[in-house]
Structure formats: structure tokens, C-alpha cells
Design a protein around this motif. Structure first.
Motif: not given
Lengths: 148, 148
Positions: B117-121, B123-125
DNA sequence: TATTGTTATACTCTATAACTATA
DNA sequence: TATAGTTATAGAGTATAACAATA
């Protein structure tokens, strides 16, 4: 880019994401309150907001746009129609097709709702203009790279 | 602060909020996919994540924390217990009270879920370390001012 | 008598399948 | 025969009210 830079980025991105998540959580109750205020359930509120005010669409297209079953669009349309916010118009070119159009009351309700929904959480308003501008600038940069 | 500065701030905050909102929308389908993956409904997944791994709590406290009815906690606990993720322990001081505790399997499932769940979208990366650090810094500043 | 958690019941939201009317 | 929308029905998730056990 070295492996440590990649790790940094992932750790920062996770941190950012988690902070945004908390901001959203803080807004959840208020969204429920808004829906109670306008006398629509959250699902019907969402549907009203998701209707294009300028381009009435066939119910089937809405089901595709909203990634839900056609029967659910029927259900949502029924309640919005009862509330006087939308009307079903038979397509002039295909009598099977029903086009869902906002009424005047529907436009007004949708506008009010949009204004209420776009109000940012109080926490954001405690930031300075410079901080907000920084946030906005970086987040604006995302949009164009979304698919990367 | 003059009125125009206040207007600027509100406009910027709205813009920021809307951009974050879109980021969340982009993640919605993935959250559903995760819940299918782990074999829990979104509600049960949320409940599992919301349990404190270090401090088992009475069901009544959970209802208060989660702002839902006690009967809903019963429903959530039933399924999580069937899955082997939690167990009900009778309170040693009050036989009416049942304390909901994560089992070993529950701890493991919760940890896995949290990581997913804490994996960011994505786009953020795509942002640079500097951009992410700027976001993180500003968002960190929020937390302490939340109630202002 | 009051409180904790459960059960019975109802309502909302969503889906699937069967149906109707049109094409 | 196929398609657009509806209806019938079912299941998930939530709430309220009545209930059992305990305090």
C-alpha cells in the motif's frame, strides 16, 4: 544514477505518498458531511460530479467512463432524476439509447458541489504562498509525465 | 496580509488539492487489485491495516477509533478471524470485553499489505530527488500545524 | 440497571442474468 | 441476431434495534 540515488528517491516518494494519504484521511469525514448536506448519497454525489455539464452522454458511455455496470448507471440515474437533477432524453438517431442530461437544477447543484469539494483541507491553508507555490509547481510537473 | 495574498493562497491551495486528488484517483484501481490479490475485501483489508500490531484493543475501542458501529466491528472481526489473521481474547478483567489481537499470520499479512500500500504511484517516481525532497519538506511542515 | 458484543433486519451500492424494445 | 437500457436478484458493507451475558 547510482543505486543509492534510486533508493533515496523511492524512500522520499514513499514518504511523500504517505503524507498525502494522511491528508486525504483528514478530509474523509468532511466529504460524508457534504453528501449529507446536499441530500445525496456519496455515490449519487460522485455521479453528479462526474457528469459532463456541456456534453450529455448516452448511459452506456457513462457506464464505460465510470467502469461500472449499466444497471448501476440506471440506479444512479433513477435517483438523480427523482431529485430533478438529470433527465433522460431518447436519442434522435437510435430509440434504444437514452442520453443523460443535467437539468438547470442539476447544473446549479453540480456547481455548488464542485465548489464545496474543491475546498482544500484546512491544513493546506496554513502553508505560506511560497510553500504552496512550490507544491503546485512540483505537482504540475507530474501530470505531463504520468505515463512514464 | 492583504486580501490579494489571501486569495492567492486559497487559489494555490485549491490547485494543489486538486492535483493531489487526481494522483489519488490514479491509484484507485490498484488498491482494488491489491485487495483481490490478498483475498480480502477492501473493508477487511482496511481493518487489518488499522489494527495496531503492538497493542491489541477491545472491539468497542476499535468501533470508536474507526467511527463505525460495534456490529460492523463484529462483522469485520468475523471474517478476519475466519482467515486466521486475528483472534478474540476475553479480557481478564471484564468477561464482556473481547480484545482483538493479530495472530502471527495476521502480523505477516499486515506487513505485506502495508508494504504494497505504501508503494507510491509511478507518477511520483518520475520526479527528481530534489523535487521529492521539496514536496516532502513542505508536507512535513503541514503535520504539526494540522489543527491551526 | 448499564454496558459489551452479537444477532436480526434493513438500506445502499454494486454486479450478473434475464428481459424489453429497438436496430 | 445483436445492442441499450431495465428489472430481478444477490452479495458486500454499513447502520439501528433487540438481545444475551456480564458488570
Amino acid at each position: 544514477m547510482g543505486p543509492s540515488e534510486r533508493d533515496d528517491r523511492e524512500a522520499l516518494a514513499s514518504s511523500v505518498w504517505q503524507r498525502m494519504f494522511e491528508l486525504f484521511q483528514s478530509r474523509k469525514d468532511e466529504l460524508l458531511a457534504i453528501s449529507a448536506e446536499v441530500g445525496l448519497t456519496p455515490a449519487h454525489m460522485h455521479a453528479l460530479l462526474a457528469l459532463d455539464p456541456d456534453a450529455p452522454k448516452p448511459m452506456g458511455s457513462l457506464a464505460a467512463d465510470w467502469k461500472c455496470d449499466a444497471s448501476n448507471v440506471t440506479f444512479l440515474a433513477d435517483r438523480l432524476e427523482e431529485a430533478g437533477y438529470v433527465e433522460r432524453r431518447v436519442s434522435p438517431t437510435d430509440r434504444r439509447v437514452k442520453i443523460l442530461a443535467l437539468t438547470d437544477a442539476g447544473h446549479a447543484a453540480r456547481d455548488r458541489l464542485r465548489r464545496r469539494m474543491s475546498e482544500p483541507p484546512d491544513a493546506l491553508l496554513t502553508l505560506t504562498v511560497d510553500q504552496l507555490a512550490a507544491l503546485d509547481g512540483v505537482l504540475a510537473a507530474l501530470r505531463s509525465d504520468e505515463g512514464a
